[in-house]
Design an enzyme around this catalytic site. Structure first.
Site, PDB file in Angstrom:
ATOM      1  N   GLN A 137       6.606  22.765 -20.142  1.00  0.00           N
ATOM      2  CA  GLN A 137       7.918  22.900 -19.513  1.00  0.00           C
ATOM      3  C   GLN A 137       8.579  24.249 -19.778  1.00  0.00           C
ATOM      4  O   GLN A 137       9.480  24.646 -19.031  1.00  0.00           O
ATOM      5  CB  GLN A 137       8.832  21.763 -19.981  1.00  0.00           C
ATOM      6  CG  GLN A 137       8.342  20.401 -19.501  1.00  0.00           C
ATOM      7  CD  GLN A 137       9.245  19.258 -19.929  1.00  0.00           C
ATOM      8  OE1 GLN A 137       9.080  18.706 -21.003  1.00  0.00           O
ATOM      9  NE2 GLN A 137      10.219  18.902 -19.108  1.00  0.00           N
ATOM     10  N   HIS A 149      -0.667  23.424  -8.646  1.00  0.00           N
ATOM     11  CA  HIS A 149      -1.353  24.342  -7.729  1.00  0.00           C
ATOM     12  C   HIS A 149      -2.033  23.605  -6.582  1.00  0.00           C
ATOM     13  O   HIS A 149      -2.798  24.194  -5.821  1.00  0.00           O
ATOM     14  CB  HIS A 149      -2.347  25.220  -8.501  1.00  0.00           C
ATOM     15  CG  HIS A 149      -1.668  26.283  -9.303  1.00  0.00           C
ATOM     16  ND1 HIS A 149      -1.557  27.585  -8.886  1.00  0.00           N
ATOM     17  CD2 HIS A 149      -1.007  26.219 -10.477  1.00  0.00           C
ATOM     18  CE1 HIS A 149      -0.876  28.284  -9.779  1.00  0.00           C
ATOM     19  NE2 HIS A 149      -0.531  27.477 -10.754  1.00  0.00           N
ATOM     20  N   ASP A 187       3.919  28.059 -14.119  1.00  0.00           N
ATOM     21  CA  ASP A 187       3.131  29.278 -14.381  1.00  0.00           C
ATOM     22  C   ASP A 187       3.867  30.224 -15.330  1.00  0.00           C
ATOM     23  O   ASP A 187       3.261  30.825 -16.217  1.00  0.00           O
ATOM     24  CB  ASP A 187       2.844  30.038 -13.079  1.00  0.00           C
ATOM     25  CG  ASP A 187       1.862  29.289 -12.174  1.00  0.00           C
ATOM     26  OD1 ASP A 187       1.435  28.179 -12.557  1.00  0.00           O
ATOM     27  OD2 ASP A 187       1.534  29.816 -11.095  1.00  0.00           O
ATOM     28  N   ARG A 227      11.798  20.874 -32.367  1.00  0.00           N
ATOM     29  CA  ARG A 227      10.669  20.055 -31.937  1.00  0.00           C
ATOM     30  C   ARG A 227      10.055  20.698 -30.696  1.00  0.00           C
ATOM     31  O   ARG A 227      10.716  20.817 -29.665  1.00  0.00           O
ATOM     32  CB  ARG A 227      11.130  18.623 -31.627  1.00  0.00           C
ATOM     33  CG  ARG A 227      10.039  17.773 -31.028  1.00  0.00           C
ATOM     34  CD  ARG A 227      10.474  16.320 -30.785  1.00  0.00           C
ATOM     35  NE  ARG A 227       9.380  15.582 -30.196  1.00  0.00           N
ATOM     36  CZ  ARG A 227       9.361  15.125 -28.942  1.00  0.00           C
ATOM     37  NH1 ARG A 227      10.397  15.304 -28.133  1.00  0.00           N
ATOM     38  NH2 ARG A 227       8.311  14.483 -28.479  1.00  0.00           N
ATOM     39  N   HIS A 271       2.123  16.596 -25.372  1.00  0.00           N
ATOM     40  CA  HIS A 271       3.243  16.323 -24.471  1.00  0.00           C
ATOM     41  C   HIS A 271       2.759  16.550 -23.033  1.00  0.00           C
ATOM     42  O   HIS A 271       3.228  17.436 -22.335  1.00  0.00           O
ATOM     43  CB  HIS A 271       4.451  17.197 -24.823  1.00  0.00           C
ATOM     44  CG  HIS A 271       5.767  16.695 -24.293  1.00  0.00           C
ATOM     45  ND1 HIS A 271       6.884  16.501 -25.097  1.00  0.00           N
ATOM     46  CD2 HIS A 271       6.152  16.343 -23.045  1.00  0.00           C
ATOM     47  CE1 HIS A 271       7.898  16.062 -24.344  1.00  0.00           C
ATOM     48  NE2 HIS A 271       7.475  15.972 -23.094  1.00  0.00           N
ATOM     49  N   ASN A 307       3.641  12.191 -27.317  1.00  0.00           N
ATOM     50  CA  ASN A 307       4.958  12.014 -26.734  1.00  0.00           C
ATOM     51  C   ASN A 307       4.898  10.986 -25.612  1.00  0.00           C
ATOM     52  O   ASN A 307       4.222  11.190 -24.607  1.00  0.00           O
ATOM     53  CB  ASN A 307       5.502  13.324 -26.170  1.00  0.00           C
ATOM     54  CG  ASN A 307       6.900  13.145 -25.580  1.00  0.00           C
ATOM     55  OD1 ASN A 307       7.844  12.904 -26.317  1.00  0.00           O
ATOM     56  ND2 ASN A 307       7.015  13.221 -24.264  1.00  0.00           N
ATOM     57  N   GLU A 308       5.582   9.866 -25.799  1.00  0.00           N
ATOM     58  CA  GLU A 308       5.821   8.881 -24.745  1.00  0.00           C
ATOM     59  C   GLU A 308       4.566   8.300 -24.101  1.00  0.00           C
ATOM     60  O   GLU A 308       4.216   8.625 -22.956  1.00  0.00           O
ATOM     61  CB  GLU A 308       6.728   9.482 -23.664  1.00  0.00           C
ATOM     62  CG  GLU A 308       8.088   9.886 -24.208  1.00  0.00           C
ATOM     63  CD  GLU A 308       9.063  10.312 -23.119  1.00  0.00           C
ATOM     64  OE1 GLU A 308       8.625  10.480 -21.962  1.00  0.00           O
ATOM     65  OE2 GLU A 308      10.241  10.469 -23.426  1.00  0.00           O
ATOM     66  N   ASN A 345      12.703   8.446 -28.130  1.00  0.00           N
ATOM     67  CA  ASN A 345      13.250   9.211 -27.013  1.00  0.00           C
ATOM     68  C   ASN A 345      14.036   8.229 -26.162  1.00  0.00           C
ATOM     69  O   ASN A 345      13.491   7.206 -25.738  1.00  0.00           O
ATOM     70  CB  ASN A 345      12.134   9.801 -26.137  1.00  0.00           C
ATOM     71  CG  ASN A 345      11.336  10.868 -26.865  1.00  0.00           C
ATOM     72  OD1 ASN A 345      11.614  11.186 -28.017  1.00  0.00           O
ATOM     73  ND2 ASN A 345      10.346  11.419 -26.175  1.00  0.00           N
ATOM     74  N   TYR A 349      17.356   7.816 -23.146  1.00  0.00           N
ATOM     75  CA  TYR A 349      18.293   8.488 -22.258  1.00  0.00           C
ATOM     76  C   TYR A 349      19.281   7.539 -21.604  1.00  0.00           C
ATOM     77  O   TYR A 349      20.423   7.894 -21.371  1.00  0.00           O
ATOM     78  CB  TYR A 349      17.521   9.223 -21.132  1.00  0.00           C
ATOM     79  CG  TYR A 349      16.741  10.423 -21.609  1.00  0.00           C
ATOM     80  CD1 TYR A 349      15.473  10.288 -22.179  1.00  0.00           C
ATOM     81  CD2 TYR A 349      17.274  11.699 -21.508  1.00  0.00           C
ATOM     82  CE1 TYR A 349      14.757  11.390 -22.623  1.00  0.00           C
ATOM     83  CE2 TYR A 349      16.572  12.814 -21.953  1.00  0.00           C
ATOM     84  CZ  TYR A 349      15.315  12.663 -22.508  1.00  0.00           C
ATOM     85  OH  TYR A 349      14.614  13.750 -22.954  1.00  0.00           O
ATOM     86  N   GLU A 388      14.399  12.655 -28.741  1.00  0.00           N
ATOM     87  CA  GLU A 388      14.917  13.201 -27.482  1.00  0.00           C
ATOM     88  C   GLU A 388      16.114  12.392 -27.031  1.00  0.00           C
ATOM     89  O   GLU A 388      16.097  11.166 -27.094  1.00  0.00           O
ATOM     90  CB  GLU A 388      13.876  13.122 -26.344  1.00  0.00           C
ATOM     91  CG  GLU A 388      12.828  14.193 -26.352  1.00  0.00           C
ATOM     92  CD  GLU A 388      11.887  14.092 -25.145  1.00  0.00           C
ATOM     93  OE1 GLU A 388      12.322  13.644 -24.068  1.00  0.00           O
ATOM     94  OE2 GLU A 388      10.709  14.458 -25.301  1.00  0.00           O
TER      95      GLU A 388
END
Ligand code: GBH
Length: 521
Positions: free
Chosen positions: A40, A60, A73, A98, A143, A187-188, A330, A332, A401
Site C-alpha cells: 500500500q 496490471h 507501482d 507497524r 499483509h 494480517n487478517e 483490527n 473498524y 488497526e
C-alpha cells in the site's frame, strides 16, 4: 425494591459521570502506534530485484479490477522516502510503527533458496532508522502480497504454502530478529481467504466461495501456528520477542431482539472472525461449533460426501491452539444482523454467506465514512472488546488497526471524532477489565486502498500522489493523536494551536461528514 432502585440509580449516575469526564488517562505502559502495509505504500514494484506479487499482477491486468485503474507501482514511494516516514512518526511521537515486509521483495520467487539482498537492505535501513529514533518496529510478515510464483501453485489453497511460509519466516527471524522483537505472522486471515479466494474483492480474485475460503482458512492457521512454534523452539530464547496474529473483527449486533436475530449475529461473528480466533485463542481449539455445524449440514444437503470445511485433526488442533502471545485486533465498524424468510434464495449455493445464513446491513443513522463499508459505531467496539475478553479468557489485546476514511483534505474533523470516540470506548473496555495494551492508527499516511485505489484516504498524513516527491502533510488528526500520545490522555476539548486554518485551507478541500456527536457508553 425501593432500595434496589436507589442503588441502581446511583450506579447509573456514577457511570454517567465517569464516562462524561472530559479528560481520561490511558493505563500505565499503554503503547501508541500507527500502521501501514508494504504494497500500500512502498512502490518500487520492479526495482532492485524484487519479484512480482499477486497485487502487481492484479493491478496490471487489463481491464483493471481497481476502481480508479491505479496501481501500487509507486504508491507513497516509501521504498525511497522511508526516512521522511520515520520523521513523521517522530513528529507524532509514536511508540511503535507497524509495517509489513513484502515477501517477494525479500524472496523474489517465494522460496528461500534465493534472498534478494537489496530487499533485506531496505528493511534493515528502515528498522535501523526506527531504532535510532526510539520507535519500536512492529513487523507484519504477510499483509497480502503473496509472491506470484506461489500463487501459480495455488497460493493459500495449496497445503505446501505452510512450509513455504515457515521458510520465509525463518529468513526474517535470521535477518531481522536481532532487532525486531514484535512480530505479526498474518494480517487478517478472513480477508486473505474470503475476500481473495471466496470472492473477488482482493487478489487473487479467485471467487470460488463455499470451497476455496475454507481450504485457505486451514492452511493460513497452520502456517501461522508453525511459525509461532518455530519462534518458540529456535528463536525466542535468543531474540526474546513476542509473536501473534492480527484478526479483523466486525461487531455484529442483532437487528432485533428475536432469537433468530441473536443467533444470526452470533453466527456472523463466528464465521467472520471466530473461524480464525477460536482455533488459536479458545481453550478447546478447533473451528467454532457454529461454523462446523452449519457447513457440515449444508454440505450434506448439497450432496457433498464431506463437509466443505476441512477437518482439523486432533494433532492440528493442538498445534494451533495457544499460538499467539496477544490478540492482534483490527477493527473498524459494526453491522446489524438478522435472519428471516427473506434469506431463502438470497445467496448462491454453496457459498460462505449461505453457510452463515445471516443478513448484514448498515444502520443509516450511523456516521458514514468514504469507504462504503465503514461506519462509526464506538459502542460496537466496546462490545467487541468485552466479547473477546469473555470468549478467550481475557487475552492481552493489541489493537493493531483502527481508522477512518475520507475523500481527502487536511481538516478532518470526522476522523478526529472517530478516533476520540473509539479511544473513549477502548477506555470504557479497560474499565470493564479488558486487557488492552496498545492502539494502532490505520494509517500513518494515505495509501493504495486495494480495490478502491486512491479514492479512499485513511492517513494521519495526506500524501500528494501527484507531486514528484510525494509530499506528506499532517492532517489535523495527526496533531490530535500527537497530543494523546504526549499526554497519555484523551482530552476531547483539546485544540492544537499549531494547526492553522491556513495550512488546512491550502489543500483546498474540506470534509463533508462531520461526526460532532460525542459518544457516551
Ligand atoms: C484493513 O482491512 C486492511 O488490513 C488494510 O490493509 C486496509 O487498508 C484497511 O483495512 C482499510 O480498508 O462489510 O461486507 O463490505 C479491513 C478489513 C475490509 C473488513 C472491509 C470488512 C468490509 C466487508 N475490512 N470489509 S463488507
Amino acid at each position: 425494591m425501593a432500595r434496589l432502585l436507589v442503588i441502581g440509580f446511583l450506579i447509573c449516575l456514577s457511570a454517567g459521570v465517569w464516562s462524561k469526564r472530559k479528560v481520561r488517562s490511558f493505563p500505565e505502559g499503554f503503547q501508541f502506534g500507527a500502521s501501514t502495509a508494504a504494497y500500500q505504500i512502498e512502490g518500487g514494484w520492479y526495482e532492485d530485484g524484487k519479484g512480482l506479487s499477486i497485487w502487481d499482477i492484479a493491478t496490471h491486468t487489463v481491464p483493471s479490477p481497481i476502481k480508479d485503474q491505479s496501481t501500487g507501482d509507486v504508491a507513497a514511494d516509501s521504498y525511497h522516502l522511508y526516512q521522511r516516514d520515520v520523521e513523521m512518526m517522530n513528529e507524532i511521537g509514536l511508540d511503535f510503527y507497524r509495517f509489513s515486509i513484502s515477501w517477494p521483495r525479500v524472496l523474489p520467487n517465494g522460496f528461500s533458496d534465493r534472498v534478494n539482498q537489496a530487499g533485506v537492505d531496505y528493511y534493515n535501513n528502515l528498522i535501523n532508522e526506527l531504532l535510532k529514533n526510539n520507535i519500536t518496529p512492529f513487523v507484519t510478515m504477510y499483509h497480502w502480497d503473496l509472491p506470484q510464483n506461489l500463487q501459480r501453485l495455488g497460493g493459500w489453497t495449496n497445503p505446501l504454502v505452510v512450509d513455504w511460509f515457515v521458510d520465509y519466516a525463518r529468513v526474517l527471524f535470521d535477518k531481522f530478529g536481532d532487532r525486531v522483537r514484535s512480530w505479526i505472522t498474518i494480517n487478517e486471515p478472513k480477508q486473505i481467504c474470503f475476500e481473495g479466494y471466496g470472492s473477488d474483492s482482493k487478489a487473487p480474485f479467485l471467487n470460488m466461495t463455499g470451497i476455496a475460503e475454507y481450504l485457505c482458512a486451514k492452511n493460513v492457521l497452520l502456517a501461522h501456528a508453525k511459525v509461532y512454534r518455530l519462534y518458540d523452539e529456535e528463536y525466542r530464547k535468543l531474540q526474546n520477542g513476542t509473536i501473534g496474529i492480527s484478526i479483523s473483527c466486525t461487531w455484529y449486533e442483532p437487528a432485533s431482539d428475536t432469537l433468530d436475530d441473536h443467533q444470526a449475529a452470533l453466527d456472523a461473528r463466528q464465521f467472520d472472525w471466530g473461524q480464525y480466533a477460536h482455533p488459536i485463542f479458545s481453550r478447546a481449539g478447533d473451528f467454532p461449533t457454529e461454523v462446523k455445524k452449519n457447513v457440515a449440514l449444508k454440505s450434506a444437503e448439497q450432496g457433498y460426501r464431506k463437509s466443505r470445511l476441512p477437518e482439523l485433526s486432533a494433532a492440528e488442533v493442538a498445534l494451533i491452539r495457544g499460538t499467539s502471545d496477544f490478540f492482534g485486533l483490527n477493527t473498524y465498524t459494526s453491522k446489524l444482523t438478522y435472519r428471516d424468510a427473506s434469506l431463502e434464495g438470497m445467496y448462491a449455493v454453496p457459498s460462505y454467506n449461505d453457510d452463515m445464513g445471516a443478513v448484514m446491513i448498515k444502520d443509516p443513522s450511523w456516521p458514514q465514512a468514504q469507504s462504503s463499508w465503514l461506519q462509526e459505531v464506538p459502542w460496537g467496539f466496546f462490545k467487541l472488546l468485552v466479547e473477546i475478553k469473555n470468549l478467550y479468557d481475557n487475552p492481552p489485546v493489541l489493537v493493531t488497526e483502527n481508522g477512518w476514511s475520507t475523500a481527502g483534505g487536511l481538516l478532518d474533523d470526522d476522523r478526529i471524532g472517530y478516533y476520540r470516540n473509539y479511544l473513549n470506548a477502548l477506555l470504557d473496555a479497560v474499565d470493564e477489565g479488558c486487557d488492552v495494551k496498545a492502539y494502532t492508527a490505520w494509517s500513518l499516511m494515505d495509501n493504495f486502498e486495494w480495490k478502491n485505489g486512491y479514492t479512499e484516504k485513511f492517513g494521519l498524513y495526506e500524501v500528494d500522489f501527484n507531486s514528484p516527491d510525494h509530499t506528506r502533510t499532517p492532517r489535523k488528526s495527526a496533531y490530535i493523536y500527537r497530543e494523546v500520545i504526549r499526554s497519555r490522555q484523551l482530552d476531547i476539548n483539546y485544540e492544537p494551536e499549531d494547526f492553522t486554518a491556513e495550512s488546512a485551507n491550502s489543500s483546498g478541500e474540506t470534509e463533508k461528514n462531520s461526526s460532532s456527536n460525542y459518544y457516551y457508553k
